[in-house]
Design an enzyme around this catalytic site. Sequence first.
Site, PDB file in Angstrom:
ATOM      1  N   GLY A  46      20.210  64.230  58.842  1.00 42.58           N
ATOM      2  CA  GLY A  46      21.590  64.027  59.240  1.00 42.58           C
ATOM      3  C   GLY A  46      21.971  62.567  59.104  1.00 42.58           C
ATOM      4  O   GLY A  46      21.099  61.698  58.987  1.00 42.58           O
ATOM      5  N   GLN A  51      26.211  54.827  61.108  1.00 41.59           N
ATOM      6  CA  GLN A  51      24.994  54.419  60.398  1.00 41.59           C
ATOM      7  C   GLN A  51      25.298  53.793  59.044  1.00 41.59           C
ATOM      8  O   GLN A  51      24.428  53.147  58.446  1.00 41.59           O
ATOM      9  CB  GLN A  51      24.057  55.615  60.190  1.00 41.59           C
ATOM     10  N   CYS A  88      14.852  58.776  62.935  1.00 36.40           N
ATOM     11  CA  CYS A  88      16.226  58.390  62.602  1.00 36.40           C
ATOM     12  C   CYS A  88      16.195  57.436  61.412  1.00 36.40           C
ATOM     13  O   CYS A  88      15.356  56.528  61.365  1.00 36.40           O
ATOM     14  CB  CYS A  88      16.855  57.691  63.807  1.00 36.40           C
ATOM     15  N   LEU A  89      17.115  57.621  60.481  1.00 28.96           N
ATOM     16  CA  LEU A  89      17.171  56.745  59.302  1.00 28.96           C
ATOM     17  C   LEU A  89      17.464  55.300  59.699  1.00 28.96           C
ATOM     18  O   LEU A  89      17.129  54.375  58.957  1.00 28.96           O
ATOM     19  CB  LEU A  89      18.244  57.242  58.324  1.00 28.96           C
ATOM     20  N   HIS A 130      21.541  64.835  67.915  1.00 28.06           N
ATOM     21  CA  HIS A 130      21.184  63.483  67.484  1.00 28.06           C
ATOM     22  C   HIS A 130      22.369  62.803  66.790  1.00 28.06           C
ATOM     23  O   HIS A 130      22.699  61.651  67.098  1.00 28.06           O
ATOM     24  CB  HIS A 130      19.973  63.583  66.542  1.00 28.06           C
ATOM     25  N   GLU A 131      23.017  63.529  65.877  1.00 24.68           N
ATOM     26  CA  GLU A 131      24.120  62.918  65.122  1.00 24.68           C
ATOM     27  C   GLU A 131      25.338  62.685  66.014  1.00 24.68           C
ATOM     28  O   GLU A 131      26.010  61.650  65.890  1.00 24.68           O
ATOM     29  CB  GLU A 131      24.495  63.777  63.908  1.00 24.68           C
ATOM     30  N   HIS A 134      24.995  59.588  68.008  1.00 21.20           N
ATOM     31  CA  HIS A 134      25.311  58.363  67.251  1.00 21.20           C
ATOM     32  C   HIS A 134      26.777  57.960  67.418  1.00 21.20           C
ATOM     33  O   HIS A 134      27.096  56.772  67.424  1.00 21.20           O
ATOM     34  CB  HIS A 134      25.059  58.576  65.752  1.00 21.20           C
TER      35      HIS A 134
END
Length: 159
Positions: A46, A51, A88-89, A130-131, A134
């Site tokens: 995601g 981000q 996480c990226l 999670h997204e 953010h």
Amino acid sequence: MAILNIVKEGDPTLRKVCRPVVEITPRILTLLDDMRETLIEANGAGLAAPQVGILRRIALVDLGEEIVELINPEILETEGEQEEVEGCLSVPDVWGVTRRPARVKVKALNRLGEEFTVEGEGLNARCLCHEIDHLDGHLFTDNVLHILTPEEVEEMMED
Ligand code: ZN
């Protein structure tokens, strides 16, 4: 389309509360396309707009069968609980166990401005939570139960 730069933990953008999308402009559509390309290239589950440095309530989640675009997503219902590993990226090379709902139901707008709902369980539920986190400036490391040791990461990668 373009590959966007993914900002990393420590960048203040990741700690801001994102603003809702009021109008789906050509710029927003380009952002959705670029985020999709960036997500695929990064091989992530995601990606949220902050981000890539954009403080708007937009996130993409890979639900296995397809990448779903979420504009102004909201969690409507949650059910149960799970404790699983996530990453996480924006927090490279860190994996941790978090507590998330086992199932979630989310409503959002699609790129046509139409409201829809999407449900996810297991990995998909984690990814949706999670997204959306953010978009409120939260990283998974904020509420992590346990950060995996290098040995545990190695074991996980072998599985
Ligand atoms: Zn993330």
